[in-house]
Design a protein around this motif. Structure first.
Motif, mmCIF file in Angstrom:
data_model
loop_
_atom_site.group_PDB
_atom_site.id
_atom_site.type_symbol
_atom_site.label_atom_id
_atom_site.label_comp_id
_atom_site.label_asym_id
_atom_site.label_seq_id
_atom_site.Cartn_x
_atom_site.Cartn_y
_atom_site.Cartn_z
ATOM 1 N N PHE A 69 1.128 -1.235 0.208
ATOM 2 C CA PHE A 69 -0.094 0.326 0.154
ATOM 3 C C PHE A 69 1.093 1.192 0.009
ATOM 4 N N VAL A 70 0.651 2.616 -1.156
ATOM 5 C CA VAL A 70 1.105 3.303 -0.931
ATOM 6 C C VAL A 70 0.088 4.792 -1.240
ATOM 7 N N GLY A 71 0.189 5.488 -0.301
ATOM 8 C CA GLY A 71 -0.410 6.082 0.211
ATOM 9 C C GLY A 71 -0.582 7.518 1.459
ATOM 10 N N LEU A 72 -1.907 8.000 1.996
ATOM 11 C CA LEU A 72 -2.098 8.561 3.006
ATOM 12 C C LEU A 72 -3.354 7.903 3.627
ATOM 13 N N ILE A 73 -3.325 7.927 4.516
ATOM 14 C CA ILE A 73 -4.842 7.635 5.975
ATOM 15 C C ILE A 73 -5.155 8.592 6.221
ATOM 16 N N CYS A 74 -5.977 9.327 6.355
ATOM 17 C CA CYS A 74 -5.849 10.168 7.513
ATOM 18 C C CYS A 74 -7.543 9.774 8.274
ATOM 19 N N SER A 75 -6.977 9.571 9.419
ATOM 20 C CA SER A 75 -8.179 9.509 10.743
ATOM 21 C C SER A 75 -8.633 10.541 11.664
ATOM 22 N N GLU A 76 -10.170 10.820 11.194
ATOM 23 C CA GLU A 76 -9.885 12.564 11.843
ATOM 24 C C GLU A 76 -11.181 12.215 12.571
ATOM 25 N N ARG A 77 -11.282 12.186 14.196
ATOM 26 C CA ARG A 77 -12.518 12.122 14.516
ATOM 27 C C ARG A 77 -12.953 10.548 14.804
ATOM 28 N N GLY A 78 -12.544 9.795 14.498
ATOM 29 C CA GLY A 78 -13.310 8.524 13.950
ATOM 30 C C GLY A 78 -13.464 8.080 12.534
ATOM 31 N N HIS A 79 -13.746 9.177 12.054
ATOM 32 C CA HIS A 79 -13.457 9.054 10.181
ATOM 33 C C HIS A 79 -11.799 9.186 9.851
ATOM 34 N N VAL A 80 -11.623 7.897 8.728
ATOM 35 C CA VAL A 80 -11.166 6.942 8.538
ATOM 36 C C VAL A 80 -10.749 7.388 6.315
ATOM 37 N N GLU A 81 -9.674 8.087 5.679
ATOM 38 C CA GLU A 81 -9.732 8.255 4.480
ATOM 39 C C GLU A 81 -8.814 7.772 4.442
ATOM 40 N N SER A 82 -8.873 7.294 2.859
ATOM 41 C CA SER A 82 -7.364 7.148 2.663
ATOM 42 C C SER A 82 -6.903 7.662 0.913
ATOM 43 N N ILE A 83 -5.402 8.441 1.289
ATOM 44 C CA ILE A 83 -5.743 9.112 -0.715
ATOM 45 C C ILE A 83 -4.607 7.876 -1.510
ATOM 46 N N SER A 84 -4.850 7.612 -1.928
ATOM 47 C CA SER A 84 -3.985 7.135 -2.753
ATOM 48 C C SER A 84 -2.791 7.245 -3.058
ATOM 49 N N ALA A 85 -1.525 6.924 -4.043
ATOM 50 C CA ALA A 85 -0.865 8.448 -4.222
ATOM 51 C C ALA A 85 -0.719 7.536 -6.480
ATOM 52 N N ALA A 86 0.225 9.104 -6.575
ATOM 53 C CA ALA A 86 -0.495 8.700 -7.977
ATOM 54 C C ALA A 86 0.014 6.772 -8.772
ATOM 55 N N GLU A 87 -0.134 6.766 -10.001
ATOM 56 C CA GLU A 87 0.355 5.109 -9.762
ATOM 57 C C GLU A 87 2.020 5.552 -10.693
ATOM 58 N N ASP A 88 2.453 6.666 -11.615
ATOM 59 C CA ASP A 88 3.907 6.931 -12.224
ATOM 60 C C ASP A 88 4.237 7.547 -10.720
ATOM 61 N N TRP A 89 5.885 6.219 -10.673
ATOM 62 C CA TRP A 89 6.622 6.526 -9.300
ATOM 63 C C TRP A 89 7.774 8.157 -9.713
ATOM 64 N N GLN A 90 7.118 8.513 -10.988
ATOM 65 C CA GLN A 90 8.417 9.449 -11.009
ATOM 66 C C GLN A 90 7.320 10.547 -9.961
ATOM 67 N N LEU A 91 6.506 10.555 -10.613
ATOM 68 C CA LEU A 91 5.300 11.425 -9.772
ATOM 69 C C LEU A 91 5.242 11.489 -8.272
ATOM 70 N N ALA A 92 4.631 10.568 -7.869
ATOM 71 C CA ALA A 92 4.354 10.177 -6.697
ATOM 72 C C ALA A 92 5.617 10.261 -5.621
ATOM 73 N N PHE A 93 6.847 9.536 -6.316
ATOM 74 C CA PHE A 93 7.958 10.354 -5.385
ATOM 75 C C PHE A 93 8.346 11.377 -5.004
ATOM 76 N N GLY A 94 7.603 12.486 -5.980
ATOM 77 C CA GLY A 94 8.606 14.109 -6.415
ATOM 78 C C GLY A 94 9.937 14.273 -7.087
ATOM 79 N N PHE A 95 10.037 13.141 -7.766
ATOM 80 C CA PHE A 95 11.399 13.169 -8.674
ATOM 81 C C PHE A 95 11.021 14.186 -9.965
ATOM 82 N N TYR A 96 9.955 14.004 -10.264
ATOM 83 C CA TYR A 96 9.837 14.821 -12.186
ATOM 84 C C TYR A 96 9.395 16.123 -11.290
#
Length: 339
Positions: A266-293
């Motif tokens: 799993f790659v992404g950001l899990i946001c837990s705020e007062r019991g509510h959970v949201e999962s935000i996935s990273a971009a599929e393109d690794w260059q973009l997802a890891f900040g290189f581009y």
């Protein structure tokens, strides 16, 4: 830009010094993509002591010329910007030569092998008015910026941030000096926290039975804004993983960094705020997802606009000094650091 622009062309002429694995994985593809989208960029020259590597880089990424001597490349090519992607023990001497040539500079982390080298580069860049960026790619990860945005929103609502933990775990890394990789965790943690470190206390687990000089590195302390800090660097463990956990008043955020080595996890950001959970996935393109581009593209964008956006904490040498100081502290196996 320091008078180096080709007088017969309005193109930004870029050179690359160092055509090794990281250069090929992170920077070459980013420059090629940016070049395809911006006709004013010219990939003028690349250089590596290995002639075959230099020529292969030229062919794969669309550079005009290949060299085996960066001194000759700097003398023969009128370059506006140069990427210094060499082993850290060579970064300072090569970067100083690039500054002497008057070119803008993107240099890989760490920007020098010790604090004195970084300060020397910082002073020289200021003296010669050299636009530059240190390539701490985690600063440009889209989900890092999303996390920072969420933390800022919580702070604006008066919500307290308790702690930030950064876990850097690797598989079969036997570096005698893992500090030059651990600097990514050091720098990214303070970037996300939005403050420099106030103090850290270190513990080292001796793994010399596996490889000479190998250690686990853990650190606990505080940032100057009161957030507690914990860094855990395990170079020889059972997975490749970077996990950032931020806990605060009514919220917890978990950022799973998009490492190339942990494909399938799993790659992404899990946001837990007062019991509510949201999962935000990273971009599929690794260059973009890891900040290189973005670290490459935004540097070039800023150069096209005159370089004003390269000042301050966006990624200059001055903003890197404390990260290198702590890297130095770890290398010397010191027990504590005070900012």
């Amino acid at each position: 830009m320091s008078g180096s622009r080709n007088e017969k062309s309005n193109k930004i002429r870029v050179g690359v010094i160092g055509c090794g694995w990281h250069s090929r994985a992170a920077h070459g593809p980013s420059l090629k993509q940016y070049n395809a989208e911006h006709s004013e960029l010219q990939l003028a020259a690349c250089c590596d002591v290995d002639a075959e590597a230099a020529e292969s880089y030229r062919t794969d990424f669309g550079f005009d010329s290949a060299y085996t001597s960066y001194e000759i490349m700097l003398a023969e090519e009128r370059l506006d910007a140069v990427w210094v992607l060499v082993p850290e023990q060579l970064t300072t001497v090569v970067s100083l030569k690039v500054m002497d040539a008057g070119a803008a500079l993107l240099l890989e982390k760490p920007p020098g092998i010790n604090t004195a080298e970084v300060i020397q580069l910082c002073e020289q860049a200021k003296l010669k008015n050299i636009k530059h960026r240190v390539a701490f790619n985690r600063r440009h990860v889209p989900l890092v910026r999303k996390l920072i945005s969420k933390l800022q929103a919580q702070a604006q609502q008066g919500k307290r941030i308790y702690s930030l933990t950064y876990d850097m775990i690797r598989v079969k890394r036997t570096d005698h000096d893992f500090s030059t990789t651990a600097i990514h965790a050091i720098d990214a943690a303070k970037w996300i926290a939005g403050a420099d470190y106030e103090s850290l206390r270190f513990r080292y687990d001796d793994l010399s039975a596996i490889s000479a000089g190998l250690v686990n590195i853990t650190a606990e302390g505080t940032f100057r804004n009161g957030i507690r800090a914990q860094l855990n660097c395990y170079p020889h463990s059972g997975m490749a993983r970077e996990l950032v956990t931020v806990r605060g008043e009514g919220f917890t955020y978990e950022l799973h960094m998009p490492l190339m080595e942990n494909a399938g996890s799993f790659v992404g950001l899990i946001c837990s705020e007062r019991g509510h959970v949201e999962s935000i996935s990273a971009a599929e393109d690794w260059q973009l997802a890891f900040g290189f581009y973005d670290e490459n593209a935004s540097f070039l964008d800023a150069l096209r606009e005159g370089g004003a956006h390269l000042l301050g904490l966006e990624g200059d040498l001055h903003s890197s000094i404390q990260s290198v100081e702590i890297m130095d502290t770890i290398r010397g196996r010191a027990e504590a650091y005070y900012g």
